[in-house]
Design an enzyme around this catalytic site. Structure first.
Site, PDB file in Angstrom:
ATOM      1  N   GLY A  92       0.784  -1.227   0.000  1.00 40.07           N
ATOM      2  CA  GLY A  92       0.000   0.000   0.000  1.00 40.07           C
ATOM      3  C   GLY A  92       0.814   1.275   0.000  1.00 40.07           C
ATOM      4  N   LYS A  95       3.880   1.516  -4.782  1.00 36.95           N
ATOM      5  CA  LYS A  95       4.878   1.053  -5.760  1.00 36.95           C
ATOM      6  C   LYS A  95       4.299   1.010  -7.179  1.00 36.95           C
ATOM      7  CE  LYS A  95       5.481  -2.695  -3.386  1.00 36.95           C
ATOM      8  NZ  LYS A  95       4.596  -2.289  -2.272  1.00 36.95           N
ATOM      9  N   GLU A 168       9.516  -3.678  -9.813  1.00 30.45           N
ATOM     10  CA  GLU A 168       8.680  -3.615  -8.616  1.00 30.45           C
ATOM     11  C   GLU A 168       9.208  -4.658  -7.629  1.00 30.45           C
ATOM     12  OE1 GLU A 168       3.991  -3.881  -7.167  1.00 30.45           O
ATOM     13  OE2 GLU A 168       4.513  -4.173  -9.276  1.00 30.45           O
TER      14      GLU A 168
END
Length: 315
Positions: A92, A95, A168
């Site tokens: 949260g 990213k 990521e």
């Protein structure tokens, strides 16, 4: 069951205790969470947080900003690959939002978390198996996650004009955050932990998994907990505030410590507690850093090293 779903959705693979030849200098900025940690050969850290413990492993719990920003100019990327940047942070923290902001820019390739790979390994859903019995399947899952992170992080650019690869999360994140947390919580046997750690050390020595920059979306567990509840993703339904706090602590120990066994990669710290518009302004202000335009330049790569990597990856 819910905790298992949570753990597997965000599980990642190993990191290692790096014996570093470099060190960093810090300056504290108490007005913002935005700043940089940089590792530079030969320099010492003359400034320490007066509140921190003398223990080298103690994280700076009240550091909210680190500088100087100019030290990012010490980054030198090998000439045979693009500038590599990983986006790190809690669940949260934003990213995916950051990656979407940069997606489509010239010379940039982005790589999301490989969830579909984890859900289908020759017909086996490792996430589902992990949900059913975390003690039985975590070691297999961690091993495969480490492999998939390696595969992504060593992916040749799709275009000859690619200057930046943005990931990521990273294999380093797996090692220093998720594997450490699994071991500390008793979900990973010490023998499994040791094997995974040795695999990571071998990879670090024999394969170029290096990063040039980490962007740390630093957030408060309570803030991301509220965001997570608001967006209502099914796989996050079992995530507790306690778990987010543990994950936050893992990131802090990895990225906000001056213990060089954990990290020697420059870190750009952004304040992820801000509103979406304020966060995007941080992205805009730091575009040149995130895209590697302020790095020193390139360094020549030994051809023998390239051949070793190719043989390792069966290229």
């Amino acid at each position: 069951m819910k905790f298992c779903k949570l753990f597997t959705r965000f599980c990642q693979s190993p990191i290692d205790y790096v014996t570093c030849k470099q060190s960093s200098t810090f300056r504290v900025n108490l007005t913002t969470m935005e700043g940089v940690i940089t590792t530079i050969s030969g320099l010492k850290r003359p400034i320490k947080n007066p509140e921190e413990s003398h223990s080298p492993n103690k994280k700076k719990t009240n550091f909210v900003g680190l500088s100087p920003l100019k030290e990012l100019t010490n980054v030198t990327t090998p000439t045979d690959r693009p500038f590599r940047v990983s986006i790190e942070g809690n669940i949260g923290a934003g990213k995916s939002t950051l990656i979407k902001y940069f997606q489509g820019m010239d010379g940039l390739e982005t790589y999301a978390e490989p969830l579909e790979w984890w859900r289908n390994v020759d017909g086996h859903n490792l996430l589902e198996l992990l949900y059913s019995d975390i003690h039985e399947w975590l070691k297999v899952f961690q091993s495969y996650v480490q492999f998939t992170r390696l595969k992504i992080q060593t992916t040749p650019p799709k275009d000859c004009n690619t200057r930046v690869q943005m990931f990521e999360r990273s294999i380093q994140n797996n090692r220093f955050c998720f594997m450490e947390q699994a071991f500390a919580n008793g979900y990973l046997h010490s023998a499994d932990y040791t094997v995974l750690d040795q695999w990571y050390k071998w990879l670090r020595t024999n394969v170029d998994i290096s990063l040039d920059l980490i962007v740390y979306l630093r957030s408060s567990p309570a803030v991301v907990y509220e965001r997570m509840k608001a967006r209502g993703r099914p796989e996050e339904s079992g995530v507790s505030l306690e778990y987010l706090q543990q994950l936050h602590d893992s990131h802090e120990q990895w990225l906000m410590t001056d213990d060089e066994r954990f990290n020697t990669i420059p870190v750009l710290v952004l304040d992820a507690d801000k509103s979406l518009e304020e966060i995007k302004q941080q992205y805009k202000r730091n575009e040149n850093k995130i895209l590697g335009y302020e790095k020193k330049g390139g360094k020549n790569v030994d051809l023998k090293e390239i051949e070793t990597v190719k043989k390792t990856l069966n290229l």
